[in-house]
Enzyme design. Structure first.
Site, short mmCIF file in Angstrom:
data_model
loop_
_atom_site.label_atom_id
_atom_site.label_comp_id
_atom_site.label_asym_id
_atom_site.label_seq_id
_atom_site.Cartn_x
_atom_site.Cartn_y
_atom_site.Cartn_z
N ARG A 225 -19.42 9.29 -48.95
CA ARG A 225 -18.97 9.96 -47.72
C ARG A 225 -19.72 9.49 -46.47
O ARG A 225 -19.78 10.19 -45.48
CB ARG A 225 -19.06 11.49 -47.85
CG ARG A 225 -18.16 12.07 -48.93
CD ARG A 225 -18.14 13.58 -48.85
NE ARG A 225 -17.23 14.13 -49.85
CZ ARG A 225 -17.61 14.52 -51.07
NH1 ARG A 225 -18.89 14.40 -51.43
NH2 ARG A 225 -16.74 15.02 -51.92
N LYS B 198 -14.11 0.73 -35.46
CA LYS B 198 -12.91 0.58 -36.27
C LYS B 198 -13.25 -0.19 -37.55
O LYS B 198 -13.81 -1.28 -37.49
CB LYS B 198 -11.82 -0.19 -35.51
CG LYS B 198 -11.02 0.66 -34.55
CD LYS B 198 -9.84 -0.17 -34.03
CE LYS B 198 -8.96 0.64 -33.11
NZ LYS B 198 -7.80 -0.16 -32.64
N GLU C 53 -9.87 -12.86 -27.55
CA GLU C 53 -10.26 -11.48 -27.24
C GLU C 53 -10.97 -11.40 -25.90
O GLU C 53 -10.84 -10.40 -25.18
CB GLU C 53 -11.15 -10.94 -28.36
CG GLU C 53 -10.47 -10.76 -29.70
CD GLU C 53 -9.47 -9.60 -29.73
OE1 GLU C 53 -9.40 -8.85 -28.74
OE2 GLU C 53 -8.77 -9.46 -30.75
N LYS D 34 -15.61 -3.33 -23.58
CA LYS D 34 -15.04 -2.58 -24.70
C LYS D 34 -15.73 -1.24 -24.86
O LYS D 34 -15.08 -0.22 -25.11
CB LYS D 34 -15.14 -3.38 -26.00
CG LYS D 34 -14.49 -2.65 -27.16
CD LYS D 34 -14.26 -3.48 -28.38
CE LYS D 34 -13.46 -2.70 -29.42
NZ LYS D 34 -13.19 -3.48 -30.64
N GLU E 101 -8.80 6.32 -30.01
CA GLU E 101 -7.55 5.68 -29.62
C GLU E 101 -6.40 6.68 -29.44
O GLU E 101 -5.30 6.53 -29.98
CB GLU E 101 -7.15 4.60 -30.64
CG GLU E 101 -6.17 3.58 -30.07
CD GLU E 101 -5.96 2.39 -30.98
OE1 GLU E 101 -5.23 1.49 -30.56
OE2 GLU E 101 -6.53 2.36 -32.09
N ARG F 244 -7.77 3.74 -24.96
CA ARG F 244 -8.27 2.69 -25.85
C ARG F 244 -7.15 1.77 -26.33
O ARG F 244 -7.40 0.62 -26.72
CB ARG F 244 -8.98 3.32 -27.05
CG ARG F 244 -9.61 2.28 -27.97
CD ARG F 244 -10.54 2.90 -28.98
NE ARG F 244 -11.07 1.91 -29.90
CZ ARG F 244 -12.09 2.10 -30.73
NH1 ARG F 244 -12.68 3.28 -30.77
NH2 ARG F 244 -12.51 1.14 -31.52
N ASN G 229 -5.41 -3.29 -27.30
CA ASN G 229 -4.47 -3.94 -28.21
C ASN G 229 -3.48 -4.85 -27.49
O ASN G 229 -2.46 -5.24 -28.09
CB ASN G 229 -3.70 -2.88 -29.01
CG ASN G 229 -4.58 -2.20 -30.03
OD1 ASN G 229 -5.13 -2.83 -30.91
ND2 ASN G 229 -4.75 -0.89 -29.88
N HIS H 265 -1.84 -7.64 -29.39
CA HIS H 265 -2.02 -7.38 -30.82
C HIS H 265 -0.75 -6.90 -31.52
O HIS H 265 -0.63 -7.04 -32.73
CB HIS H 265 -3.14 -6.34 -31.02
CG HIS H 265 -4.51 -6.87 -30.78
ND1 HIS H 265 -4.89 -7.40 -29.56
CD2 HIS H 265 -5.60 -6.97 -31.58
CE1 HIS H 265 -6.16 -7.79 -29.64
NE2 HIS H 265 -6.61 -7.55 -30.85
N HIS I 93 -0.49 -8.99 -34.65
CA HIS I 93 -0.62 -8.41 -35.99
C HIS I 93 0.63 -8.65 -36.82
O HIS I 93 0.54 -8.92 -38.03
CB HIS I 93 -0.89 -6.90 -35.88
CG HIS I 93 -2.31 -6.57 -35.57
ND1 HIS I 93 -2.73 -5.29 -35.26
CD2 HIS I 93 -3.44 -7.32 -35.54
CE1 HIS I 93 -4.03 -5.29 -35.04
NE2 HIS I 93 -4.48 -6.51 -35.20
N HIS J 80 -6.97 -14.54 -36.59
CA HIS J 80 -6.62 -13.38 -35.78
C HIS J 80 -6.53 -13.73 -34.30
O HIS J 80 -5.58 -13.35 -33.61
CB HIS J 80 -7.65 -12.27 -36.00
CG HIS J 80 -7.43 -11.07 -35.14
ND1 HIS J 80 -6.34 -10.23 -35.29
CD2 HIS J 80 -8.15 -10.56 -34.10
CE1 HIS J 80 -6.39 -9.26 -34.40
NE2 HIS J 80 -7.49 -9.44 -33.66
#
Length: 566
Positions: A315, A337, A379, A424, A434, A438, A442, A445, A449, A462
């Site tokens: 956890r 993330k 990026e 960032k 997000e 935020r 993206n 993206h 993606h 990527h």
């Protein structure tokens, strides 16, 4: 310790038997690091006005050794941070060994005598075939040169073993050996730049993101600052492990840590449920405890995967991110993330989980191949597009040196990485999970993606996919009257100048891209929230007409297969 903004490096002495490749490797190493080069054998010949075989024949070995001692002393006094190729027998003199130890780092190029002899004979034959006068080597004279090499290695091995680093050179290209040596220098702290740039990120429990040229060598000190456990679990991939693992483990052990290493197969395919389960199994076998720290040393795949492991094992256990790719340093290691891919979409399974520390060492980029290094610029261009027009202009002004990376733009690169982290961090601090702002991170993206997933993870890196995604997104915004043709052209020109793709050449079908977009994490109520540029430095989150998106995406992905630049 303060240094100027130009990278500082201790002298690097390459030692080893004749035939180990010292001169050849030294030339490439000095070129890659943009440092002065001294070849002691050449300096001796220049000083004596005759070849080394002639020196031995006319004056004997004792005279040669005195010449060697003098030119070594002169070389270390001329300029700090030089790459110095030495003669095979330089270690036989205690004064030389002491001087090298005091003024730099020694790298022992280990080669078996049989291989060294084969190389020396090959050099001799090549010179004859070229019509050149072959170098006369005393080693090759006599009835049994192999026995002579074996005896020399046995005699000198105790002195070679005093070197700070040993690099086994057999079966490796000069490029591989050079990268391995650079990795040793970086991870041992032999490279330094200016003072570290630190950004404290107010997310999770709060943590520092540190940008420091050569900072990897001080990883143990940084771990102690965040009170990491004495037993730590170091995760890296199969590309990085041969370069860095041994030195990192030695440094951690020497600082009082008990490190355990796990090597993940390199590639996007490792962001999978199967690899996740294998790591859980290993941690259970190691009886890893809740307070023991996981260190993610690698690019985005390692950072995302091990971040998710840290978030979910027991956890939640402490996590330290040490990103090694440009993309990871400016993006994936920042913001918490974590996750793995699902066959139906990228990063669909994951959690928000912040590390205790992020240590970004730009010097690690020196050991990256061009393509993985280049993808990170996507990026950074993205940050310029969404919030920072000044950063965008800075990239335009220095695009050539940033792309070529020779010489490595130490101060500028550190500044750009730190600025990207700050941008960032500012966004995620206002929207940690997000829910709103935020999402602007993206930009590019949504389509990027989708392309990664449809083409098969690993076909496109990527950053390459994001570059294409930004080009397509800008085209959608332009067609919608939101974005000017001039600024669209600036964006695309900068991406291309930094070595990123701006035109798609491949086999994917536009309809598959459009279908995959509907699985994007930004879809709300089955409507895609697009990040659309208004101008360089400003974007907005909006929906776009389906007909417009379909038309632009179909045109963008409808080009025939081929290679850029053909």
């Amino acid at each position: 310790m303060p240094r100027d903004t130009i990278a500082y490096m201790r002298n690097v002495f390459l030692i080893g038997l004749s035939g180990s490749g010292k001169s050849t490797i030294a030339r490439l190493l000095a070129q890659r690091l943009q440092r002065p080069l001294f070849d002691l054998d050449l300096l001796i010949e220049q000083k004596a006005g005759m070849s080394i075989p002639a020196i031995f024949a006319q004056h004997g070995e004792r005279y040669f050794r005195e010449c060697e001692r003098v030119v070594l002393a002169e070389a270390v006094q001329q300029q700090a941070g030089a790459v110095i190729a030495t003669g095979g027998g330089i270690v036989s003199e205690a004064a030389n060994r002491a001087l090298m130890s005091e003024h730099g780092v020694r790298v022992f190029l280990y080669v078996e005598p049989e291989v060294a002899l084969q190389r020396l004979l090959a050099q001799h034959r090549t010179a004859i075939e070229r019509g050149e006068q072959p170098e006369t080597r005393p080693l090759l004279e006599g009835s049994d040169p192999l026995a002579r090499l074996q005896n020399l290695l046995a005699l000198r091995h105790q002195w070679y073993a005093e070197a700070e680093h040993t690099c086994h050179v057999q079966g490796k290209s000069v490029e591989q050996i050079t990268s391995e040596i650079i990795a040793m220098l970086v991870s041992s702290g032999a490279l330094e730049g200016a003072e570290p740039l630190v950004r404290h990120i107010q997310a999770g429990s709060g943590y520092d993101a540190i940008v420091e040229w050569g900072g990897l060598g001080r990883l143990p000190q940084y771990l102690k600052q965040v009170q990491a456990s004495s037993r730590v679990f170091l995760f890296t991939d199969s590309h990085l492990a041969p370069l860095y693992a041994d030195t990192l483990l030695q440094n951690l052990t020497g600082a009082g840590f008990e490190p355990h290493l796990y090597v993940v197969p390199a590639g996007e395919e490792s962001k999978s449920m199967a690899q996740l389960g294998a790591i859980y199994d290993w941690l259970v076998e190691q009886r890893a405890e809740r307070r023991e720290t996981l260190i993610a040393f690698g690019g985005g795949v390692i950072g995302d995967l091990i971040g998710f492991v840290a978030a979910s094992y027991l956890r939640g256990v402490p996590l330290v991110q040490v990103p090694t790719s440009l993309l990871a340093q400016v993006d994936s290691a920042i913001g918490g993330k974590t996750g793995i891919n699902h066959p139906r979409g990228k990063n669909l399974i994951g959690a928000f989980y912040h590390p205790r520390l992020v240590l970004a060492d730009p010097a690690v980029l020196l050991t990256l191949p061009v393509r993985p290094r280049t993808e990170g610029w996507a990026e950074i261009v993205k940050y310029g597009m969404i919030v920072d027009a000044e950063l965008f202009s800075l990239l335009e002004a220095h695009q050539d040196s940033l792309r070529e990376f020779s010489p490595p733009p130490v101060a500028l690169l550190s500044q750009i990485i730190a600025r990207s982290i700050d941008l960032k961090a500012s966004v995620i601090e206002s929207d940690e999970r997000e829910q709103g702002l935020r999402a602007i991170l993206n930009y590019g993206h949504t389509i990027g993606h989708a392309l990664e997933s449809v083409a098969g993870y690993g076909e496109w890196l990527h950053g390459e996919a994001v570059s294409l995604g930004m080009v397509a997104a800008a085209a959608i915004a332009y067609e919608a009257g939101m974005f000017s043709a001039e600024e669209m052209a600036r964006q695309n020109a900068l991406l291309a100048a930094l070595g990123l793709p701006t035109e798609y050449r491949g086999d994917v079908r536009a309809e598959d891209i459009l279908a995959k977009i509907q699985l994007d994490k930004k879809v709300v109520g089955k409507r895609v929230r697009w990040i659309m540029p208004r101008r360089i430095g400003e974007v907005e989150i909006t929906e776009m007409p389906d007909e417009l998106v379909t038309r632009v995406v179909t045109a963008f992905f409808g080009q025939k297969k081929g290679s850029q630049g053909e």
